[in-house]
Design a protein around this motif. Structure first.
Motif, PDB file in Angstrom:
ATOM      1  N   ASP A   1      -2.069  -5.008  45.540  1.00  0.00           N
ATOM      2  CA  ASP A   1      -1.215  -4.258  46.471  1.00  0.00           C
ATOM      3  C   ASP A   1       0.205  -4.829  46.577  1.00  0.00           C
ATOM      4  O   ASP A   1       1.016  -4.315  47.345  1.00  0.00           O
ATOM      5  CB  ASP A   1      -1.850  -4.176  47.877  1.00  0.00           C
ATOM      6  CG  ASP A   1      -3.168  -3.415  47.859  1.00  0.00           C
ATOM      7  OD1 ASP A   1      -3.287  -2.474  47.050  1.00  0.00           O
ATOM      8  OD2 ASP A   1      -4.069  -3.779  48.635  1.00  0.00           O
ATOM      9  N   THR A   2       0.462  -5.896  45.838  1.00  0.00           N
ATOM     10  CA  THR A   2       1.820  -6.425  45.738  1.00  0.00           C
ATOM     11  C   THR A   2       2.343  -6.227  44.314  1.00  0.00           C
ATOM     12  O   THR A   2       3.421  -5.671  44.107  1.00  0.00           O
ATOM     13  CB  THR A   2       1.867  -7.926  46.090  1.00  0.00           C
ATOM     14  OG1 THR A   2       1.455  -8.097  47.445  1.00  0.00           O
ATOM     15  CG2 THR A   2       3.281  -8.475  45.925  1.00  0.00           C
ATOM     16  N   HIS A   3       1.549  -6.669  43.359  1.00  0.00           N
ATOM     17  CA  HIS A   3       1.931  -6.523  41.955  1.00  0.00           C
ATOM     18  C   HIS A   3       1.211  -5.371  41.255  1.00  0.00           C
ATOM     19  O   HIS A   3       1.656  -4.903  40.220  1.00  0.00           O
ATOM     20  CB  HIS A   3       1.657  -7.818  41.190  1.00  0.00           C
ATOM     21  CG  HIS A   3       2.483  -8.974  41.652  1.00  0.00           C
ATOM     22  ND1 HIS A   3       2.025  -9.929  42.515  1.00  0.00           N
ATOM     23  CD2 HIS A   3       3.778  -9.320  41.387  1.00  0.00           C
ATOM     24  CE1 HIS A   3       2.965 -10.833  42.750  1.00  0.00           C
ATOM     25  NE2 HIS A   3       4.050 -10.477  42.088  1.00  0.00           N
ATOM     26  N   TYR A   4       0.112  -4.937  41.835  1.00  0.00           N
ATOM     27  CA  TYR A   4      -0.620  -3.821  41.244  1.00  0.00           C
ATOM     28  C   TYR A   4      -1.472  -3.126  42.305  1.00  0.00           C
ATOM     29  O   TYR A   4      -1.775  -3.695  43.362  1.00  0.00           O
ATOM     30  CB  TYR A   4      -1.524  -4.309  40.105  1.00  0.00           C
ATOM     31  CG  TYR A   4      -2.718  -5.125  40.560  1.00  0.00           C
ATOM     32  CD1 TYR A   4      -3.951  -4.521  40.831  1.00  0.00           C
ATOM     33  CD2 TYR A   4      -2.628  -6.512  40.721  1.00  0.00           C
ATOM     34  CE1 TYR A   4      -5.043  -5.255  41.256  1.00  0.00           C
ATOM     35  CE2 TYR A   4      -3.714  -7.259  41.140  1.00  0.00           C
ATOM     36  CZ  TYR A   4      -4.927  -6.637  41.404  1.00  0.00           C
ATOM     37  OH  TYR A   4      -6.002  -7.373  41.827  1.00  0.00           O
ATOM     38  N   THR A   5      -1.814  -1.900  42.009  1.00  0.00           N
ATOM     39  CA  THR A   5      -2.787  -1.156  42.808  1.00  0.00           C
ATOM     40  C   THR A   5      -3.892  -0.715  41.872  1.00  0.00           C
ATOM     41  O   THR A   5      -3.710  -0.661  40.657  1.00  0.00           O
ATOM     42  CB  THR A   5      -2.148   0.077  43.468  1.00  0.00           C
ATOM     43  OG1 THR A   5      -1.581   0.920  42.450  1.00  0.00           O
ATOM     44  CG2 THR A   5      -1.054  -0.336  44.449  1.00  0.00           C
ATOM     45  N   GLU A   6      -5.047  -0.438  42.417  1.00  0.00           N
ATOM     46  CA  GLU A   6      -6.160  -0.008  41.592  1.00  0.00           C
ATOM     47  C   GLU A   6      -6.401   1.483  41.748  1.00  0.00           C
ATOM     48  O   GLU A   6      -6.422   2.010  42.860  1.00  0.00           O
ATOM     49  CB  GLU A   6      -7.433  -0.780  41.943  1.00  0.00           C
ATOM     50  CG  GLU A   6      -7.406  -2.227  41.481  1.00  0.00           C
ATOM     51  CD  GLU A   6      -8.759  -2.910  41.622  1.00  0.00           C
ATOM     52  OE1 GLU A   6      -9.639  -2.314  42.287  1.00  0.00           O
ATOM     53  OE2 GLU A   6      -8.930  -4.010  41.090  1.00  0.00           O
ATOM     54  N   LYS A   7      -6.550   2.172  40.618  1.00  0.00           N
ATOM     55  CA  LYS A   7      -6.802   3.606  40.615  1.00  0.00           C
ATOM     56  C   LYS A   7      -7.818   3.906  39.532  1.00  0.00           C
ATOM     57  O   LYS A   7      -7.592   3.618  38.357  1.00  0.00           O
ATOM     58  CB  LYS A   7      -5.507   4.383  40.344  1.00  0.00           C
ATOM     59  CG  LYS A   7      -5.678   5.892  40.406  1.00  0.00           C
ATOM     60  CD  LYS A   7      -4.351   6.597  40.189  1.00  0.00           C
ATOM     61  CE  LYS A   7      -4.514   8.103  40.280  1.00  0.00           C
ATOM     62  NZ  LYS A   7      -3.224   8.810  40.063  1.00  0.00           N
ATOM     63  N   ASP A   8      -8.965   4.435  39.939  1.00  0.00           N
ATOM     64  CA  ASP A   8     -10.050   4.767  39.016  1.00  0.00           C
ATOM     65  C   ASP A   8     -10.464   3.555  38.177  1.00  0.00           C
ATOM     66  O   ASP A   8     -10.757   3.667  36.980  1.00  0.00           O
ATOM     67  CB  ASP A   8      -9.636   5.913  38.078  1.00  0.00           C
ATOM     68  CG  ASP A   8      -9.292   7.187  38.833  1.00  0.00           C
ATOM     69  OD1 ASP A   8      -9.925   7.436  39.874  1.00  0.00           O
ATOM     70  OD2 ASP A   8      -8.382   7.910  38.384  1.00  0.00           O
ATOM     71  N   GLY A   9     -10.469   2.385  38.822  1.00  0.00           N
ATOM     72  CA  GLY A   9     -10.889   1.166  38.147  1.00  0.00           C
ATOM     73  C   GLY A   9      -9.827   0.522  37.280  1.00  0.00           C
ATOM     74  O   GLY A   9     -10.061  -0.528  36.686  1.00  0.00           O
ATOM     75  N   ASN A  10      -8.659   1.145  37.200  1.00  0.00           N
ATOM     76  CA  ASN A  10      -7.563   0.609  36.397  1.00  0.00           C
ATOM     77  C   ASN A  10      -6.490   0.005  37.282  1.00  0.00           C
ATOM     78  O   ASN A  10      -6.243   0.480  38.392  1.00  0.00           O
ATOM     79  CB  ASN A  10      -6.950   1.715  35.532  1.00  0.00           C
ATOM     80  CG  ASN A  10      -7.927   2.267  34.524  1.00  0.00           C
ATOM     81  OD1 ASN A  10      -8.647   1.524  33.878  1.00  0.00           O
ATOM     82  ND2 ASN A  10      -7.969   3.593  34.408  1.00  0.00           N
ATOM     83  N   LYS A  11      -5.835  -1.042  36.793  1.00  0.00           N
ATOM     84  CA  LYS A  11      -4.759  -1.688  37.528  1.00  0.00           C
ATOM     85  C   LYS A  11      -3.438  -1.038  37.146  1.00  0.00           C
ATOM     86  O   LYS A  11      -3.086  -0.971  35.969  1.00  0.00           O
ATOM     87  CB  LYS A  11      -4.735  -3.190  37.235  1.00  0.00           C
ATOM     88  CG  LYS A  11      -5.940  -3.948  37.790  1.00  0.00           C
ATOM     89  CD  LYS A  11      -5.857  -5.425  37.463  1.00  0.00           C
ATOM     90  CE  LYS A  11      -6.972  -6.201  38.155  1.00  0.00           C
ATOM     91  NZ  LYS A  11      -8.311  -5.798  37.716  1.00  0.00           N
ATOM     92  N   VAL A  12      -2.715  -0.554  38.142  1.00  0.00           N
ATOM     93  CA  VAL A  12      -1.414   0.080  37.936  1.00  0.00           C
ATOM     94  C   VAL A  12      -0.353  -0.845  38.512  1.00  0.00           C
ATOM     95  O   VAL A  12      -0.360  -1.137  39.715  1.00  0.00           O
ATOM     96  CB  VAL A  12      -1.346   1.468  38.618  1.00  0.00           C
ATOM     97  CG1 VAL A  12       0.015   2.091  38.376  1.00  0.00           C
ATOM     98  CG2 VAL A  12      -2.470   2.367  38.110  1.00  0.00           C
ATOM     99  N   PHE A  13       0.554  -1.320  37.679  1.00  0.00           N
ATOM    100  CA  PHE A  13       1.529  -2.293  38.123  1.00  0.00           C
ATOM    101  C   PHE A  13       2.646  -1.652  38.947  1.00  0.00           C
ATOM    102  O   PHE A  13       3.144  -0.577  38.623  1.00  0.00           O
ATOM    103  CB  PHE A  13       2.127  -3.037  36.930  1.00  0.00           C
ATOM    104  CG  PHE A  13       1.146  -3.956  36.252  1.00  0.00           C
ATOM    105  CD1 PHE A  13       0.798  -5.156  36.841  1.00  0.00           C
ATOM    106  CD2 PHE A  13       0.564  -3.610  35.038  1.00  0.00           C
ATOM    107  CE1 PHE A  13      -0.114  -6.005  36.227  1.00  0.00           C
ATOM    108  CE2 PHE A  13      -0.348  -4.443  34.429  1.00  0.00           C
ATOM    109  CZ  PHE A  13      -0.691  -5.639  35.027  1.00  0.00           C
ATOM    110  N   THR A  14       3.016  -2.358  39.995  1.00  0.00           N
ATOM    111  CA  THR A  14       4.132  -1.935  40.830  1.00  0.00           C
ATOM    112  C   THR A  14       5.440  -2.370  40.184  1.00  0.00           C
ATOM    113  O   THR A  14       5.450  -3.062  39.164  1.00  0.00           O
ATOM    114  CB  THR A  14       4.025  -2.563  42.222  1.00  0.00           C
ATOM    115  OG1 THR A  14       4.154  -3.994  42.091  1.00  0.00           O
ATOM    116  CG2 THR A  14       2.686  -2.237  42.880  1.00  0.00           C
TER     117      THR A  14
END
Length: 509
Positions: free
Chosen positions: A373-386
């Protein structure tokens, strides 16, 4: 012995100043180092000198660095020095006698490190590391091969996987198009090379493809080393024959490898300028789709694959398992971290705790992905980088020089790699682990090798390159080997290495 080469980057001028070098040396502990408990104790300041393999090193306000400090109750003062001249700066620091608390040593076997250890500059951690579960779980060879002549460990290995080192990968889509399979022997390899160079595997109607993006170094066979190893069935420059280490350059199989490569050169299967080609240029050939084979770790093969798939979704670079039934096993380390003997036992404990934390799953996820939640969020088990994640995670190649976990499959995965590619890499590593051969000479001591070895390696490589080019006949190699075997320094080096080997295996006291 062969060393692993890494792509280097240029450090900013400010990082290379002597004032920074002075800062990296820092202050030694006067006995006030904080113990592990209680958690509310004042953070322990630890001065670290290391290198980085990322576009830029982290700054002191990097939030991942702050999180590491929070997790370990430390205040880390890290001097990130360019790999271009790290060893030079390290030698200056050792000469000054004003060492940082924790310092990376790229080569544990050079005289200056051995001498410093003998003079009591570093903590002996032979029994200490066994109290830290993650460090104790490092590959056994990584601890054995980094011992000094007295049988003690004066540093913590910078752990690396023993499997999945540099080895060839091949354009599987080209093989499929030409009705070929992944080569298993050097004879099959040669047939594949000829097809890649002569049968228009990219289908553009031009004779513009290279079989193998080969290159050599000034003092080694570079990316052609695995071919020599496949002929010799040996990892490194020394083979055990009848209980004695024999230099591979005196063996007939090395001559066979040179004949093989000379033929490949004459038939234009390897680059005409292979002797001056850089590793980065060879990789660029793969990215541009101009070569059918390259050499690197399984995860690194994804980089050119990803680039090729931008224009050709079917492009596929498949890491190979073996050639002639041979593949090499790595040492399980790349350098080691030494701890200044002047720090207190309390700070020694804290430094060991930091390194033990660095080998944990939690620390690895932190330096790989950052903070959720600072460098990435999780969506459908995947890490999405901020946006912050994309900015700060370019420093992965810096933090991973200090914090690294022991994982058999570390060289299987790279960010952005699809799951099918990852699973295939894991299978390749599993298959290699069944047959991989270690280098027996790693960590052996020969004073003669240290003094005359570098120049000797250059002479050996010079004649090999000339033979491959055809500038010298193969008989010139025969003549060279005869002289080599009667050379006094070569004979002395062989004796010293064999004595050291026998001492290691318990055959001599």
């Amino acid at each position: 012995m062969k060393s692993i080469k890494k792509t280097t980057v240029v450090c900013t001028a400010s990082l290379l100043t002597l004032s920074l070098l002075s800062a990296c040396a820092g202050k030694t502990d006067s006995g006030t180092g904080a113990a592990a408990d209680p958690a509310s104790a004042k953070p322990t300041e630890i001065n670290i000198m290391t290198t980085f393999f990322s576009p830029e090193p982290p700054d002191a306000n990097n939030s991942i660095l702050k999180e590491i400090e929070k997790k370990t109750n430390t205040s880390l003062k890290v001097s990130w020095l360019s790999p271009n001249n790290y060893e030079e700066k390290m030698n200056v620091t050792l000469s000054s006698g004003d060492l940082p608390d924790l310092m990376l040593v790229l080569d544990p076997f050079v005289p200056v490190i051995r001498k410093s250890a003998q003079q009591g500059a570093f903590w002996d951690v032979t029994d200490v590391y066994k109290k830290y579960p993650k460090l104790a779980d490092f590959p056994k060879d990584s601890w054995e091969f980094t011992k000094m002549e007295d049988g003690k460990n004066y540093g913590v290995p910078r752990v690396r996987p023993t499997e999945g080192g540099g080895f060839p990968y091949v354009r599987k889509d080209w093989l499929d198009k030409l009705g070929l399979t992944v080569p298993q022997t050097t004879d099959e390899l040669y047939k594949v090379w000829k097809a890649f160079a002569q049968q228009d595997p990219d289908g553009n109607g031009k004779a513009d493809t290279q079989a193998y993006a080969a290159y050599v170094a000034q003092d080694s066979m570079g990316s052609l080393g695995w071919i020599e190893s496949a002929f010799n069935q040996t990892n490194g420059s020394w083979k055990l024959i009848d209980g004695k280490l024999v230099n591979i350059n005196t063996l007939p199989e090395t001559k066979e490898a040179l004949v093989f490569l000379n033929k490949a050169y004459k038939e234009k299967l390897i680059p005409e300028d292979f002797a001056i080609l850089k590793a980065t240029q060879a990789k660029d050939m793969m990215k541009a789709g101009k070569a059918g084979m390259g050499s690197d770790t399984p995860e690194a093969a994804w980089e050119p694959t990803q680039e090729l798939r931008k224009t050709n979704p079917q492009a596929d670079l498949q890491p190979m398992v073996s050639v002639n039934g041979f593949t090499s096993k790595d040492t399980g380390f790349y350098g080691m971290y030494v701890i200044n003997k002047k720090v207190s036992e309390a700070k020694l404990k804290k430094i060991m705790e930091l390194l033990d934390y660095g080998a944990s799953d939690e620390a690895w996820d932190l330096v790989s992905y950052g903070i959720k939640d600072t460098h990435y969020t999780e969506k459908d088990g995947n890490k999405v980088f901020t946006e912050l994640g994309q900015k700060e995670l370019v420093t992965q190649g810096a933090f991973k020089q200090i914090l690294y976990k022991n994982d058999k499959y570390q060289r299987a995965f790279r960010n952005g790699m699809p799951n099918d590619y990852l699973e295939r890499n894991k299978k390749v590593i599993d298959e290699r682990s069944k047959i991989s051969v270690p280098s027996l000479a790693v960590g052996l001591y020969s004073e003669t090798s240290l003094t005359v070895g570098p120049e000797l390696n250059k002479k050996i490589q010079d004649i090999k390159t000339k033979v491959i080019y055809g500038k010298e006949p193969i008989t010139a190699w025969d003549d060279f080997v005869k002289k080599l075997q009667t050379d006094a320094d070569f004979q002395k080096m062989s004796k010293e290495l064999n004595d050291s080997y026998q001492k290691r295996v318990g055959g001599a006291k």
